[in-house]
Design a protein around this motif. Structure first.
Motif, PDB file in Angstrom:
ATOM      1  N   UNK A 291      -1.156 -12.716  24.245  1.00  0.00           N
ATOM      2  CA  UNK A 291      -0.910 -11.685  23.239  1.00  0.00           C
ATOM      3  C   UNK A 291      -1.529 -11.992  21.878  1.00  0.00           C
ATOM      4  N   UNK A 292      -1.857 -13.245  21.610  1.00  0.00           N
ATOM      5  CA  UNK A 292      -2.453 -13.588  20.331  1.00  0.00           C
ATOM      6  C   UNK A 292      -3.972 -13.607  20.319  1.00  0.00           C
ATOM      7  N   UNK A 293      -4.592 -13.319  21.465  1.00  0.00           N
ATOM      8  CA  UNK A 293      -6.062 -13.323  21.540  1.00  0.00           C
ATOM      9  C   UNK A 293      -6.650 -12.107  20.831  1.00  0.00           C
ATOM     10  N   UNK A 294      -7.866 -12.280  20.344  1.00  0.00           N
ATOM     11  CA  UNK A 294      -8.671 -11.129  19.942  1.00  0.00           C
ATOM     12  C   UNK A 294      -9.389 -10.593  21.181  1.00  0.00           C
ATOM     13  N   UNK A 295      -9.862  -9.349  21.108  1.00  0.00           N
ATOM     14  CA  UNK A 295     -10.406  -8.728  22.309  1.00  0.00           C
ATOM     15  C   UNK A 295     -11.615  -7.854  22.017  1.00  0.00           C
ATOM     16  N   UNK A 296     -12.560  -7.910  22.942  1.00  0.00           N
ATOM     17  CA  UNK A 296     -13.674  -6.975  22.990  1.00  0.00           C
ATOM     18  C   UNK A 296     -13.471  -6.134  24.249  1.00  0.00           C
ATOM     19  N   UNK A 297     -13.092  -4.876  24.051  1.00  0.00           N
ATOM     20  CA  UNK A 297     -12.813  -3.999  25.185  1.00  0.00           C
ATOM     21  C   UNK A 297     -14.115  -3.501  25.802  1.00  0.00           C
TER      22      UNK A 297
END
Length: 529
Positions: free
Chosen positions: A383-389
């Protein structure tokens, strides 16, 4: 009533506001959830543009629908149940369909829905705070702008640079009829507020004597007599009108058609519903955008302004099969956990998230019934990760809505059911990983948390990873589509006095998000006699 509109979501609010510009037309707008008398009465989680907490399972402003993204991947799909609908709780990205989408629809015989025919309605709806000219509005009720100045995340700037350095074209105006590329996302927000169409179009006109808005009024069926819609049922109450418009969204509108006896005859009979019109394609053949999140940790704190978009830059690209762009990579500048727990700090608060769930444990457990526990555990851990969708924007796979024996509904997406869809999504994931590993992103990206190197070794291993991490963009379209269900003026075939005005009617899901296209439908439908 002259017109009763079912659903005060994105399209319904626009339609009610435009229809009542004629003082002789009496319009009743019904909403299943609560309604508010002013923008200031909306709860903060619906106003704050960086918050997605209202889409959490069990939240009182959404209605969860049981779904299968693939035959073996159960999930739950939240849709808005509040004034403003799902547009009151989305990411506030406001991107129009591409010219190619309109060309595709014209090619299917829907010549009145060409790009040139629809452009004036986009212009009419908006005030674009960044771009002028013939393609953009300057006097419409809905504000549209891109993130700029001090609100720009340095992570967004690095991603833009990475895409340009990799040879992708710049798309300076994503609503400008340009070739796909990397550029700043337009959004319907101002001063930190997500401006849904209830705020922009409807609430300024509540004093009109010919406009009535009624909340907490869930419609259970359309009343059809002698082949004509004559009203709707709200519990035991029958509300009569000369015309009925379903604007309840791409899940609920086809559901209401079926509950009213309009749909596939065999499915209706199996659920004990009397058949009024046998329309076999109601609820069948819908499309949506499947997506996965490529996760990563940050090397340093990423500054964040809570009063702006959390997804500021997108890369739209051709996987090799679609020059109009069949893939989209959308960078989020704060973790999804932070958006869901709505701390306003850009950081996730598990304590706040747990507190929100404990306030409504029964609703939450009900919404999560049948959902993959492994998927839930993975999301909590990361839940604390950053994301590239990474999203597939022009899928071949088609889904269907299943009417259950208790007359409830189950969504079957059938995502990635063709090799072409799987191959194109693999291309998107590998492109995302390459961009995150590139030089412009190196000051910000620590470790890539998924997919791991082993998953990238072969197509088969990457397919397995994708299936384990698959999500939906919630852009469902085509569940009551033009052609087999409604005509070009959105009238339901075989039933007089009944229309559908929401993204159910699109023949295929647009290559960009559906927010702006829903506004278009409300604006355009108001001109139909």
């Amino acid at each position: 009533m002259d017109v009763v509109i079912v659903g005060a979501g994105t399209a319904g609010c626009v339609l009610a506001a435009r229809l009542t510009e004629d003082p002789s037309r009496q319009v009743l707008l019904l909403e299943a959830g609560p309604v508010f008398g002013s923008a200031g009465e909306f709860p903060e989680e619906l106003l704050r543009v960086s918050s997605l907490s209202a889409v959490l399972p069990g939240h009182p402003f959404n209605e969860p629908h049981p779904a299968y993204l693939t035959p073996d991947l159960p999930w739950t799909i939240p849709r808005g149940r509040v004034l403003g609908g799902s547009g009151a709780m989305n990411g506030a990205n406001y991107v129009r369909p591409t010219r190619a989408d309109f060309d595709d629809w014209v090619g299917l015989g829907h010549d009145r829905w060409s790009y040139d025919a629809c452009l004036p309605f986009f212009v009419r709806a908006e005030t674009d705070l960044d771009f002028g000219g013939d393609l953009h509005g300057r006097e419409g009720p809905l504000p549209v702008q891109r993130v700029k100045g001090s609100a720009v995340s340095p992570l967004s700037g690095a991603f833009l640079d990475a895409c340009l350095a990799a040879g992708f074209a710049e798309e300076k105006d994503k609503n400008g009829d340009e070739a796909p590329g990397v550029g700043w996302m337009p959004g319907n927000f101002v001063d930190g507020v997500r401006v849904n169409t209830a705020i922009s179009h409807l609430l300024p006109h509540l004093d009109r004597p010919n406009l009535t808005v009624r909340g907490n009024a869930p419609v259970t069926r359309v009343v059809i007599e002698n082949g004509r819609a004559v009203g709707v049922a709200v519990g035991d109450e029958i509300i009569r009108a000369d015309e009925v418009v379903l604007a309840a969204g791409s899940v609920k509108s086809p559901h209401l058609l079926m509950l009213s006896g309009v749909g596939p005859a065999s499915a209706l009979r199996a659920a004990g519903v009397d058949v009024v019109v046998d329309l076999s394609e109601v609820g069948q053949g819908f499309s949506d955008h499947p997506d996965v999140y490529v996760g990563f940790t940050a090397k340093q704190d990423v500054p964040f302004d809570p009063d702006t978009l959390t997804a500021q830059v997108a890369l739209d690209l051709d996987s090799g099969a679609d020059p109009a762009g069949d893939l989209e990579l959308l960078l989020f500048v704060i973790p999804l956990g932070a958006m869901m727990t709505d701390t306003g700090s850009g950081r996730t608060s598990l304590r706040k998230g747990a507190t929100d769930v404990l306030r409504r444990p029964r609703r939450t457990l009900s919404a999560l019934r049948g959902v993959s526990l492994r998927r839930l555990a993975t999301q909590v851990i990361r839940q604390g990760d950053l994301n590239l969708m990474v999203a597939l924007q022009h899928p071949e796979s088609r889904g269907h809505l299943r009417l259950l024996p208790d007359r409830g509904l189950e969504l079957h997406y059938e995502y990635l059911s063709t090799e072409s869809d799987r191959a194109r999504l693999r291309t998107g994931v590998r492109t995302a990983v390459d961009l995150l590993r590139s030089g412009p992103m190196s000051p910000w990206v620590g470790a890539i948390t998924g997919p791991d190197p082993a998953a990238l070794e072969s197509d088969a291993s990457l397919d397995r990873w994708v299936r384990r991490h698959l999500n939906s963009n919630f852009h469902l379209s085509g569940s009551a589509r033009m052609g087999p269900v409604v005509d070009q003026e959105l009238r339901v075939l075989g039933v007089e006095g009944l229309r559908v005005v929401d993204t159910s009617v699109w023949p295929t899901v647009p290559r960009r998000g559906t927010n702006a296209s829903a506004v278009l439908l409300g604006e355009r439908a108001a001109t139909f006699s």
